[in-house]
Design a protein around this motif. Structure first.
Motif, PDB file in Angstrom:
ATOM      1  N   ALA A 123       6.394 -15.450 -24.606  1.00  0.00           N
ATOM      2  CA  ALA A 123       7.036 -14.718 -23.420  1.00  0.00           C
ATOM      3  C   ALA A 123       5.544 -13.772 -22.760  1.00  0.00           C
ATOM      4  O   ALA A 123       5.798 -14.032 -21.850  1.00  0.00           O
ATOM      5  CB  ALA A 123       6.817 -13.394 -24.566  1.00  0.00           C
ATOM      6  N   ALA A 124       4.016 -14.114 -23.605  1.00  0.00           N
ATOM      7  CA  ALA A 124       2.960 -13.759 -22.236  1.00  0.00           C
ATOM      8  C   ALA A 124       3.460 -14.055 -22.131  1.00  0.00           C
ATOM      9  O   ALA A 124       2.933 -13.744 -20.358  1.00  0.00           O
ATOM     10  CB  ALA A 124       1.962 -12.916 -23.009  1.00  0.00           C
ATOM     11  N   GLY A 125       3.135 -15.524 -21.341  1.00  0.00           N
ATOM     12  CA  GLY A 125       2.394 -16.725 -19.975  1.00  0.00           C
ATOM     13  C   GLY A 125       3.812 -16.651 -19.629  1.00  0.00           C
ATOM     14  O   GLY A 125       3.627 -16.445 -17.920  1.00  0.00           O
ATOM     15  N   ILE A 126       5.032 -16.786 -19.911  1.00  0.00           N
ATOM     16  CA  ILE A 126       6.363 -16.739 -19.266  1.00  0.00           C
ATOM     17  C   ILE A 126       6.449 -15.381 -17.933  1.00  0.00           C
ATOM     18  O   ILE A 126       6.887 -15.631 -16.646  1.00  0.00           O
ATOM     19  CB  ILE A 126       7.381 -16.473 -20.396  1.00  0.00           C
ATOM     20  N   ALA A 127       6.532 -13.921 -19.087  1.00  0.00           N
ATOM     21  CA  ALA A 127       6.498 -12.779 -18.828  1.00  0.00           C
ATOM     22  C   ALA A 127       5.764 -13.662 -17.004  1.00  0.00           C
ATOM     23  O   ALA A 127       5.837 -12.425 -15.773  1.00  0.00           O
ATOM     24  CB  ALA A 127       5.894 -11.564 -19.190  1.00  0.00           C
ATOM     25  N   HIS A 128       4.038 -13.526 -17.240  1.00  0.00           N
ATOM     26  CA  HIS A 128       3.349 -13.785 -15.594  1.00  0.00           C
ATOM     27  C   HIS A 128       3.371 -14.281 -14.612  1.00  0.00           C
ATOM     28  O   HIS A 128       3.766 -13.487 -13.210  1.00  0.00           O
ATOM     29  CB  HIS A 128       2.223 -14.123 -16.512  1.00  0.00           C
ATOM     30  N   GLU A 129       4.772 -15.760 -15.416  1.00  0.00           N
ATOM     31  CA  GLU A 129       4.951 -16.329 -13.909  1.00  0.00           C
ATOM     32  C   GLU A 129       6.072 -15.982 -13.447  1.00  0.00           C
ATOM     33  O   GLU A 129       7.343 -15.646 -12.730  1.00  0.00           O
ATOM     34  CB  GLU A 129       5.455 -17.655 -14.571  1.00  0.00           C
ATOM     35  N   ILE A 130       7.108 -14.949 -14.396  1.00  0.00           N
ATOM     36  CA  ILE A 130       8.277 -14.503 -13.783  1.00  0.00           C
ATOM     37  C   ILE A 130       7.917 -12.717 -12.664  1.00  0.00           C
ATOM     38  O   ILE A 130       9.076 -12.948 -11.385  1.00  0.00           O
ATOM     39  CB  ILE A 130       9.106 -13.765 -15.026  1.00  0.00           C
ATOM     40  N   ARG A 131       7.220 -12.600 -12.668  1.00  0.00           N
ATOM     41  CA  ARG A 131       6.465 -11.475 -11.944  1.00  0.00           C
ATOM     42  C   ARG A 131       6.457 -11.538 -11.525  1.00  0.00           C
ATOM     43  O   ARG A 131       6.045 -11.054  -9.703  1.00  0.00           O
ATOM     44  CB  ARG A 131       5.599 -10.354 -12.556  1.00  0.00           C
ATOM     45  N   ASN A 132       5.294 -12.590 -10.343  1.00  0.00           N
ATOM     46  CA  ASN A 132       5.342 -13.248  -9.024  1.00  0.00           C
ATOM     47  C   ASN A 132       6.381 -13.572  -8.408  1.00  0.00           C
ATOM     48  O   ASN A 132       6.364 -12.670  -7.023  1.00  0.00           O
ATOM     49  CB  ASN A 132       4.705 -14.460  -9.436  1.00  0.00           C
ATOM     50  N   PRO A 133       7.098 -14.360  -8.424  1.00  0.00           N
ATOM     51  CA  PRO A 133       8.309 -14.177  -7.380  1.00  0.00           C
ATOM     52  C   PRO A 133       9.360 -12.456  -7.439  1.00  0.00           C
ATOM     53  O   PRO A 133      10.191 -12.648  -6.318  1.00  0.00           O
ATOM     54  CB  PRO A 133       9.183 -15.184  -8.370  1.00  0.00           C
ATOM     55  N   LEU A 134       9.489 -11.496  -8.579  1.00  0.00           N
ATOM     56  CA  LEU A 134       9.942 -10.769  -8.655  1.00  0.00           C
ATOM     57  C   LEU A 134       8.842  -9.742  -7.609  1.00  0.00           C
ATOM     58  O   LEU A 134      10.650  -9.111  -6.856  1.00  0.00           O
ATOM     59  CB  LEU A 134      10.264 -10.352  -9.916  1.00  0.00           C
ATOM     60  N   THR A 135       7.818 -10.025  -7.612  1.00  0.00           N
ATOM     61  CA  THR A 135       7.618  -8.716  -6.785  1.00  0.00           C
ATOM     62  C   THR A 135       7.654  -9.495  -4.937  1.00  0.00           C
ATOM     63  O   THR A 135       7.862  -8.638  -3.923  1.00  0.00           O
ATOM     64  CB  THR A 135       6.410  -8.868  -6.526  1.00  0.00           C
ATOM     65  N   SER A 136       7.517 -10.305  -4.663  1.00  0.00           N
ATOM     66  CA  SER A 136       8.803 -11.581  -3.511  1.00  0.00           C
ATOM     67  C   SER A 136       9.499 -10.378  -3.380  1.00  0.00           C
ATOM     68  O   SER A 136       9.969 -10.449  -1.524  1.00  0.00           O
ATOM     69  CB  SER A 136       8.556 -12.208  -3.379  1.00  0.00           C
ATOM     70  N   ILE A 137      10.793 -10.778  -4.002  1.00  0.00           N
ATOM     71  CA  ILE A 137      12.135 -10.615  -3.945  1.00  0.00           C
ATOM     72  C   ILE A 137      12.286  -9.045  -3.133  1.00  0.00           C
ATOM     73  O   ILE A 137      12.850  -8.919  -2.902  1.00  0.00           O
ATOM     74  CB  ILE A 137      12.929 -11.020  -5.015  1.00  0.00           C
ATOM     75  N   LYS A 138      11.688  -8.411  -4.181  1.00  0.00           N
ATOM     76  CA  LYS A 138      11.158  -6.479  -4.117  1.00  0.00           C
ATOM     77  C   LYS A 138      11.183  -6.571  -2.884  1.00  0.00           C
ATOM     78  O   LYS A 138      11.491  -5.784  -1.951  1.00  0.00           O
ATOM     79  CB  LYS A 138      10.587  -6.156  -4.881  1.00  0.00           C
ATOM     80  N   GLY A 139       9.893  -7.349  -2.360  1.00  0.00           N
ATOM     81  CA  GLY A 139       9.608  -6.869  -0.931  1.00  0.00           C
ATOM     82  C   GLY A 139      10.991  -7.813  -0.215  1.00  0.00           C
ATOM     83  O   GLY A 139      11.029  -6.373   1.074  1.00  0.00           O
ATOM     84  N   PHE A 140      11.204  -8.635   0.189  1.00  0.00           N
ATOM     85  CA  PHE A 140      12.342  -8.271   1.205  1.00  0.00           C
ATOM     86  C   PHE A 140      13.633  -7.888   0.873  1.00  0.00           C
ATOM     87  O   PHE A 140      14.245  -7.653   1.749  1.00  0.00           O
ATOM     88  CB  PHE A 140      12.592  -9.750   0.569  1.00  0.00           C
ATOM     89  N   ILE A 141      14.406  -7.278  -0.172  1.00  0.00           N
ATOM     90  CA  ILE A 141      15.107  -6.765  -0.531  1.00  0.00           C
ATOM     91  C   ILE A 141      14.693  -4.916   0.044  1.00  0.00           C
ATOM     92  O   ILE A 141      15.416  -4.093   1.203  1.00  0.00           O
ATOM     93  CB  ILE A 141      15.192  -5.769  -2.307  1.00  0.00           C
ATOM     94  N   GLN A 142      13.428  -4.293  -0.061  1.00  0.00           N
ATOM     95  CA  GLN A 142      12.549  -3.239   1.356  1.00  0.00           C
ATOM     96  C   GLN A 142      13.029  -3.872   2.443  1.00  0.00           C
ATOM     97  O   GLN A 142      13.821  -2.714   3.258  1.00  0.00           O
ATOM     98  CB  GLN A 142      11.452  -3.208   0.835  1.00  0.00           C
ATOM     99  N   LEU A 143      12.484  -4.597   2.486  1.00  0.00           N
ATOM    100  CA  LEU A 143      12.762  -5.281   4.426  1.00  0.00           C
ATOM    101  C   LEU A 143      14.499  -4.787   4.312  1.00  0.00           C
ATOM    102  O   LEU A 143      14.681  -5.006   5.874  1.00  0.00           O
ATOM    103  CB  LEU A 143      12.303  -6.944   4.873  1.00  0.00           C
ATOM    104  N   LEU A 144      14.830  -6.430   3.941  1.00  0.00           N
ATOM    105  CA  LEU A 144      16.576  -5.844   4.404  1.00  0.00           C
ATOM    106  C   LEU A 144      16.686  -4.343   4.431  1.00  0.00           C
ATOM    107  O   LEU A 144      17.804  -4.172   4.914  1.00  0.00           O
ATOM    108  CB  LEU A 144      16.839  -6.122   3.136  1.00  0.00           C
ATOM    109  N   ASP A 145      16.685  -3.190   3.307  1.00  0.00           N
ATOM    110  CA  ASP A 145      17.118  -2.058   3.559  1.00  0.00           C
ATOM    111  C   ASP A 145      16.626  -1.394   4.607  1.00  0.00           C
ATOM    112  O   ASP A 145      17.398  -0.833   5.398  1.00  0.00           O
ATOM    113  CB  ASP A 145      16.763  -1.025   2.467  1.00  0.00           C
ATOM    114  N   GLN A 146      15.654  -1.856   5.347  1.00  0.00           N
ATOM    115  CA  GLN A 146      15.506  -0.783   6.495  1.00  0.00           C
ATOM    116  C   GLN A 146      16.359  -1.604   7.833  1.00  0.00           C
ATOM    117  O   GLN A 146      16.120  -1.163   8.553  1.00  0.00           O
ATOM    118  CB  GLN A 146      13.868  -0.594   6.680  1.00  0.00           C
ATOM    119  N   SER A 147      16.472  -2.692   7.890  1.00  0.00           N
ATOM    120  CA  SER A 147      17.701  -3.203   8.941  1.00  0.00           C
ATOM    121  C   SER A 147      18.929  -3.524   8.843  1.00  0.00           C
ATOM    122  O   SER A 147      19.197  -3.771   9.881  1.00  0.00           O
ATOM    123  CB  SER A 147      16.595  -4.533   8.852  1.00  0.00           C
TER     124      SER A 147
END
Length: 307
Positions: free
Chosen positions: A140-164
């Protein structure tokens, strides 16, 4: 008279010795019986009689094969003389040993000694499960670290969409997506917690349970629509508030129960959520579906991880 007195004294001593041996036999937690040359049970201790829910007198004189079939209620028979016995609806695993008894140079009797290994087997299963959980924690520890990276990117793009976007409905949907991404991050954090436990931080905030229930309904309505199931909220009070819970954790609990209901109902099924205040500091939430229910054999395993 002297002879009679001596014989009576010897008989009394023999009777006392017999009673003493019977006490030792009956306080033994193991299951003990002795069969004669005709395979009939000659001696049965209390532990074995209780296992069969009979008295020793009801069993003595019964042939061994009939005893196994009608009294012992064998469910399964394993190698190494291991048997599974149905004792009043409870399955017990018993390991048997058999010893020949030689008396006056003849082998006319056999001693059967049964040891209840039910608890030992349960402990062994628990050790295996604990080891599996330890390995899962490391994974779980290894999988969790791998999942967090793409989630950060998705969160950033959602915030950009929200502004537009300017449409209020679109902003509302984007806020839901953003909140769910945050929840995924928290779930990932819980996976890390399995591998490396740490103190949990509790936030005591006033939580509107009615809104939490509505949010959960909104999240799972698309899934319900796929199987043409309906979700109905039946709230007695639209302002059920409490500060005694973690909002995100209770939301996760409700989502899990809802998902179970959606899996249980068939096409056109119905799920109802009833919430009400039953005491000054108690809120009751019930998720009711018209699915088939849970089998009794499954109920006892519900607390096991990943079942």
């Amino acid at each position: 008279m002297l002879q009679n007195t001596t014989i009576a004294k010897i008989n009394q001593e023999l009777e006392e010795e017999r009673s003493f041996l019977e006490i030792i036999l009956n306080i033994n937690p193991n299951y003990i019986y002795v069969k004669d040359g005709d395979d009939k049970l000659a001696i049965v201790n209390d532990s074995l009689a209780k296992l069969c829910h009979k008295s020793p007198d009801e069993i003595i004189g019964v042939k061994e094969n009939i005893f196994n079939k009608d009294f012992l209620l064998l469910e399964e028979e394993y190698h190494l003389n291991q048997t599974v016995i149905n004792s009043n609806g409870e399955l017990r695993t018993v390991e048997w040993q058999f010893f020949p008894i030689y008396f006056k140079g003849n082998h006319n009797h056999t001693l059967g000694l049964g040891t209840d290994t039910t608890q030992r087997k349960r402990d062994e299963e628990m050790l295996v499960k604990s080891e599996n959980l330890r390995v899962l924690g490391e994974m779980a520890a290894g999988i969790a670290h791998e999942i967090r990276n793409p989630l950060t990117s998705i969160k950033g793009f959602i915030q950009l969409l929200d502004q537009s976007v300017s449409d209020s409905n679109e902003k509302f949907y984007l806020s839901i997506i953003s909140n769910e991404i945050d929840r995924i991050n928290e779930v990932v954090g819980e996976l890390l917690f399995i591998a490396k436990p740490q103190a949990s931080i509790q936030t005591w905030q006033n939580v509107n349970m009615t809104k939490v229930i509505q949010d959960v309904k909104m999240l799972l309505e698309p899934t319900a629509m796929l199987i043409q199931a309906s979700i109905e909220i039946q709230a007695v009070d639209n302002q059920l508030k409490t500060s005694a819970i973690e909002e995100k954790q209770v939301k996760q609990v409700l989502i899990n129960i809802f998902k179970n209901s959606l899996e249980a109902v068939s096409k056109g099924g119905r799920i109802r959520i009833k919430s009400e205040k039953i005491q000054e500091n108690r809120i009751r939430i019930r998720v009711i579906d018209n699915g088939g229910g849970i089998k009794r054999s499954v109920l006892e395993k519900l607390g096991e991880p990943f079942y």
